[in-house]
Write a protein that holds these residues in place. Sequence first.
Motif, short mmCIF file in Angstrom:
data_model
loop_
_atom_site.label_atom_id
_atom_site.label_comp_id
_atom_site.label_asym_id
_atom_site.label_seq_id
_atom_site.Cartn_x
_atom_site.Cartn_y
_atom_site.Cartn_z
N ARG A 69 0.79 -1.01 0.03
CA ARG A 69 -0.14 -0.02 -0.10
C ARG A 69 0.85 1.34 -0.19
NH1 ARG A 69 -4.53 -1.37 4.78
NH2 ARG A 69 -5.31 -3.38 3.54
N TYR A 70 2.27 1.25 -0.01
CA TYR A 70 3.11 2.23 0.11
C TYR A 70 4.09 2.56 -1.08
CZ TYR A 70 1.87 2.49 5.01
OH TYR A 70 1.32 2.61 6.43
N VAL A 71 3.89 3.71 -1.70
CA VAL A 71 4.87 4.03 -2.39
C VAL A 71 6.31 4.12 -1.70
CG1 VAL A 71 5.56 6.31 -3.92
CG2 VAL A 71 3.24 5.64 -3.75
N MET A 72 7.38 3.63 -2.24
CA MET A 72 8.70 3.73 -1.66
C MET A 72 9.58 4.67 -2.46
SD MET A 72 8.22 1.69 0.78
CE MET A 72 9.77 1.55 1.49
N GLY A 73 10.26 5.21 -1.69
CA GLY A 73 11.17 6.28 -2.09
C GLY A 73 12.70 5.94 -1.52
N TRP A 74 13.69 6.43 -2.43
CA TRP A 74 14.97 6.36 -1.87
C TRP A 74 15.53 7.93 -2.00
CZ3 TRP A 74 17.85 2.67 0.41
CH2 TRP A 74 17.52 1.41 0.27
N PHE A 75 16.10 8.40 -1.10
CA PHE A 75 16.81 9.51 -0.70
C PHE A 75 18.03 9.28 -0.30
CE2 PHE A 75 12.76 12.24 -1.04
CZ PHE A 75 12.03 11.13 -0.86
N ARG A 76 19.14 10.45 -0.32
CA ARG A 76 20.37 10.54 -0.06
C ARG A 76 20.66 12.00 0.61
NH1 ARG A 76 23.58 9.93 -5.73
NH2 ARG A 76 23.24 12.09 -6.48
N ILE A 86 9.35 4.57 -6.51
CA ILE A 86 8.44 3.32 -6.92
C ILE A 86 7.03 3.30 -6.74
CG2 ILE A 86 9.57 1.53 -5.45
CD1 ILE A 86 9.51 -0.16 -8.11
N SER A 87 6.25 3.19 -7.82
CA SER A 87 4.89 2.86 -7.09
C SER A 87 4.32 1.68 -6.35
CB SER A 87 4.01 3.02 -8.48
OG SER A 87 4.25 1.99 -9.33
N TRP A 88 3.05 1.63 -5.92
CA TRP A 88 2.83 0.51 -4.86
C TRP A 88 2.90 -0.82 -5.59
CZ3 TRP A 88 0.09 4.74 -6.89
CH2 TRP A 88 -0.20 5.75 -5.76
N ASN A 89 2.81 -1.05 -7.08
CA ASN A 89 3.00 -2.35 -7.74
C ASN A 89 4.34 -2.41 -8.56
OD1 ASN A 89 2.52 -0.71 -9.77
ND2 ASN A 89 0.40 -2.18 -10.40
N GLY A 90 5.20 -1.54 -8.36
CA GLY A 90 6.33 -1.46 -9.11
C GLY A 90 6.24 -1.12 -10.56
N GLY A 91 5.01 -0.64 -10.78
CA GLY A 91 4.95 -0.38 -12.41
C GLY A 91 5.08 0.82 -12.86
N THR A 92 5.61 1.88 -11.89
CA THR A 92 6.03 3.16 -12.48
C THR A 92 7.13 3.51 -11.47
OG1 THR A 92 3.72 3.88 -12.69
CG2 THR A 92 5.22 5.66 -12.60
N THR A 93 8.17 4.22 -12.14
CA THR A 93 9.64 4.51 -11.27
C THR A 93 9.70 5.87 -11.95
OG1 THR A 93 10.99 3.35 -13.04
CG2 THR A 93 10.23 2.16 -10.90
N TYR A 94 10.52 6.62 -11.12
CA TYR A 94 10.81 8.08 -11.35
C TYR A 94 12.36 8.19 -10.79
CZ TYR A 94 10.81 12.90 -12.24
OH TYR A 94 11.06 14.33 -12.80
N ARG A 109 21.99 5.07 -14.41
CA ARG A 109 22.71 4.23 -13.59
C ARG A 109 22.27 3.60 -12.50
NH1 ARG A 109 26.43 7.07 -10.80
NH2 ARG A 109 25.02 8.98 -10.35
N PHE A 110 21.03 3.93 -11.85
CA PHE A 110 20.46 3.30 -10.91
C PHE A 110 19.15 2.66 -11.12
CE2 PHE A 110 22.45 6.32 -7.08
CZ PHE A 110 23.66 6.39 -7.51
N THR A 111 18.79 1.81 -10.59
CA THR A 111 17.34 0.86 -10.72
C THR A 111 16.78 0.91 -9.37
OG1 THR A 111 18.19 0.14 -12.91
CG2 THR A 111 15.91 -0.63 -11.94
N ILE A 112 15.34 1.37 -9.33
CA ILE A 112 14.77 1.08 -8.22
C ILE A 112 13.85 -0.13 -8.43
CG2 ILE A 112 13.01 2.70 -8.50
CD1 ILE A 112 12.63 3.21 -5.66
N SER A 113 13.57 -0.94 -7.47
CA SER A 113 12.66 -2.27 -7.74
C SER A 113 12.13 -2.56 -6.34
CB SER A 113 13.46 -3.28 -8.40
OG SER A 113 14.42 -3.86 -7.43
N ARG A 114 11.21 -3.55 -6.51
CA ARG A 114 10.45 -3.85 -5.13
C ARG A 114 9.95 -5.25 -5.26
NH1 ARG A 114 5.91 0.25 -3.66
NH2 ARG A 114 5.70 -1.15 -1.89
N ASP A 115 9.97 -5.87 -4.10
CA ASP A 115 9.32 -7.32 -4.07
C ASP A 115 8.26 -7.15 -2.97
OD1 ASP A 115 8.58 -10.03 -3.67
OD2 ASP A 115 10.66 -10.64 -4.05
#
Length: 120
Positions: free
Chosen positions: A31-38, A51-59, A67-73
């Motif tokens: 149910r959560y959008v997940m982000g990476w920050f630095r 990355i969106s809730w189901n992983g279908g959308t990334t930004y 160079r970087f790729t976000i993904s979720r399981d």
Amino acid sequence: QVQLVESGGGLVQAGGSLRLSCAASGRTFSRYVMGWFRQAPGKEREFVAVISWNGGTTYYADSVKGRFTISRDNAKNTVYLQMNSLKPEDTAVYYCAADRTWAADEYDYWGQGTQVTVSS
């Protein structure tokens, strides 16, 4: 309540790769959008990827695009950040964050961070 724990940081030479992981507690991870920050020393925290809730959308931030790729399981309650072609300017503490909404101004939950150091 969501608890986030990052891992996978370390010291790597320029041009190398690292994969960060962020494990989330609870049964509502999907149910959560997940982000990476630095945040680099002496600098403001900056957005890296989301990355969106189901992983279908990334930004991605322009500085890491390609160079970087976000993904979720969602079965493992984990979000990843694969970082390739690392540069010294990627050195920072990396944080994952969770929010129920896309494009949130402020994320609800944050991890404790993991240090990434890229040597030249």
